[in-house]
Scaffold this active site. Structure first.
Site, mmCIF file in Angstrom:
data_model
loop_
_atom_site.group_PDB
_atom_site.id
_atom_site.type_symbol
_atom_site.label_atom_id
_atom_site.label_comp_id
_atom_site.label_asym_id
_atom_site.label_seq_id
_atom_site.Cartn_x
_atom_site.Cartn_y
_atom_site.Cartn_z
ATOM 1 N N SER A 1 41.701 41.852 34.364
ATOM 2 C CA SER A 1 41.355 43.265 34.513
ATOM 3 C C SER A 1 42.307 44.026 35.421
ATOM 4 C CB SER A 1 39.935 43.397 35.074
ATOM 5 O OG SER A 1 39.860 42.815 36.362
ATOM 6 N N PRO B 1 42.494 55.247 38.290
ATOM 7 C CA PRO B 1 41.332 55.840 38.963
ATOM 8 C C PRO B 1 40.069 55.587 38.157
ATOM 9 C CG PRO B 1 42.658 57.545 37.912
ATOM 10 C CD PRO B 1 43.449 56.276 37.820
ATOM 11 N N VAL B 2 38.914 55.785 38.763
ATOM 12 C CA VAL B 2 37.643 55.541 38.085
ATOM 13 C C VAL B 2 37.584 56.390 36.816
ATOM 14 C CG1 VAL B 2 35.144 55.571 38.298
ATOM 15 C CG2 VAL B 2 36.567 55.165 40.314
ATOM 16 N N GLU C 1 39.748 36.704 42.916
ATOM 17 C CA GLU C 1 38.852 35.595 42.604
ATOM 18 C C GLU C 1 39.498 34.293 43.073
ATOM 19 O OE1 GLU C 1 38.153 35.713 38.434
ATOM 20 O OE2 GLU C 1 37.536 37.817 38.454
#
Length: 392
Positions: free
Chosen positions: A205, A212-213, A19
């Site tokens: 975050s 991993p997802v 960001e």
């Protein structure tokens, strides 16, 4: 936050870094200028026309996006809330596309509060106020995405992306006219590697992105929101229903995950200490158990219930907050802007009080009026730009 499997453009012609924080602010600053009739007049009299302003802002945004990440033919920005100015961004970059990441507002607000993410206007001590702020922001972005059109703005549900990563990543890459690559499903293998996933040490975050997802983030908010807010949820945040979420479901049924995602989640739970250690290593945190235990004891009286594994992460974020008091900086910047505005108004008032003016001098207003009659409007040339807008 925006899932890393979206940010991982390995083997793809994209640059999507951390960001920037400055791009939404420059867009909001321009919006504040135009809302003020006096400031708009001052800009016009100074020769700063719409064309000049747009060109400068476009070049500023391109310079930031292009140089804060890896070089790439197509650029990506993932600053939160940028879609609130989506129509203007499309005006600056006619070739841009938006990915509008939508997440259950209750999960979003819980993440903001528990991770102490500073967002201007959000009161981190109040779930009710934060839900109202989320509702207002998501409503504006939803309207912007609808106005921009499906060809330029694709809505992606965070929960469905987590439950069915391959299905939704294929849809996303098709929307962006990018060929498929399996690497986007295994972002954790490319953390902080060339052309991989660069992580910021201060983005809240980052400790989750290294994994991993998995399904852990989907229901962390359940039983964490005060009862009175839960009871009034439908009225506090009507956009939940508009987006298809059940405001009364605690926990909600988001759907059944793909088998490999469920398997990832089971492995994470079985090796939690290993992943926490890896997070500290990647983010260069100081893994001092004694200090963490002390901080955890101090947090026992918090009104927010957290599990033990989250405390260590949040306390490290508290250290970062002490080093970088972002909220104080934002308040100071806003105060400086107000002081500057007041000084300008005083100067303008003094000029109006002058009684005499030389007869042979053409006033700024007269000069501006003559110049405006000769000007022709033209559109800003498009840039290759992909706007990735996330819901925090």
């Amino acid at each position: 936050m925006l899932p890393a499997l979206f940010c991982c453009w390995v083997c793809h012609p994209f640059s999507c870094g951390q960001e920037t924080r400055v791009i939404p602010r420059i867009l909001q600053l321009r919006s504040h200028w135009l809302k003020s009739e006096k400031e708009s007049l001052r800009l016009q009299e100074a020769g700063i026309t719409k064309e000049v302003m747009n060109s400068a802002i476009a070049q500023f945004c391109l310079e930031i996006i292009a140089k804060h990440g890896e070089p790439a033919p197509r650029l990506c920005n993932k600053d939160p809330l940028t879609l609130k100015m989506g129509s203007y961004v499309i005006e600056l970059f006619p070739n841009a596309k938006f990915l509008f990441m939508v997440r259950d507002g209750r999960a979003t607000v819980h993440s903001i509060i528990s991770r102490k993410v500073t967002i201007t206007g959000f009161d981190l001590a109040s779930y009710r106020q934060c839900m109202q702020k989320w509702n207002h922001a998501i409503e504006l972005m939803h309207e912007q995405c609808r106005d921009i059109g499906k060809e330029r703005c694709m809505m992606v549900y965070y929960e469905q992306l987590v439950l069915h990563p391959e299905e939704w990543m294929r849809k996303i890459l098709k929307f962006l006219d990018v060929p498929w690559n399996d690497a986007v499903l295994h972002h954790e293998e490319f953390i902080n590697k060339p052309n991989g996933v660069p992580l910021s040490k201060v983005e809240r975050s980052s400790d989750q992105v290294i994994k991993p997802v998995n399904l852990e983030a989907l229901s962390k908010w359940v039983d964490q929101i005060p009862g009175d807010v839960v009871h009034d949820m439908a009225n506090i945040a009507p956009m939940l229903s508009v987006l298809g979420y059940d405001p009364y479901a605690n926990p909600p049924d988001y759907g059944k995950p793909d088998a490999w995602v469920q398997d990832n989640t089971s492995k994470l739970k079985a090796n939690r200490m290993l992943w926490e250690s890896k997070a500290k290593q990647v983010l260069q945190m100081d893994p001092n158990p004694e200090e963490e235990n002390t901080n955890n004891n101090n947090n026992d009286h918090s009104h927010i219930n957290k599990n033990n594994e989250d405390n260590a992460i949040d306390n490290n974020n508290n250290k970062i907050n002490k080093i970088i008091p972002e909220q104080q900086q934002e308040e100071q910047e806003e105060q400086e802007q107000q002081d500057l505005e007041q000084e300008r108004e005083q100067e303008h008032s003094q000029l109006l009080q002058q009684k005499q003016k030389p007869k042979d001098v053409i006033t700024i207003k007269q000069l501006t009026s003559n110049l405006n009659n000769d000007k022709k409007s033209n559109n800003n040339n498009g840039k290759q730009y992909v706007g990735a807008v996330e819901d925090t």
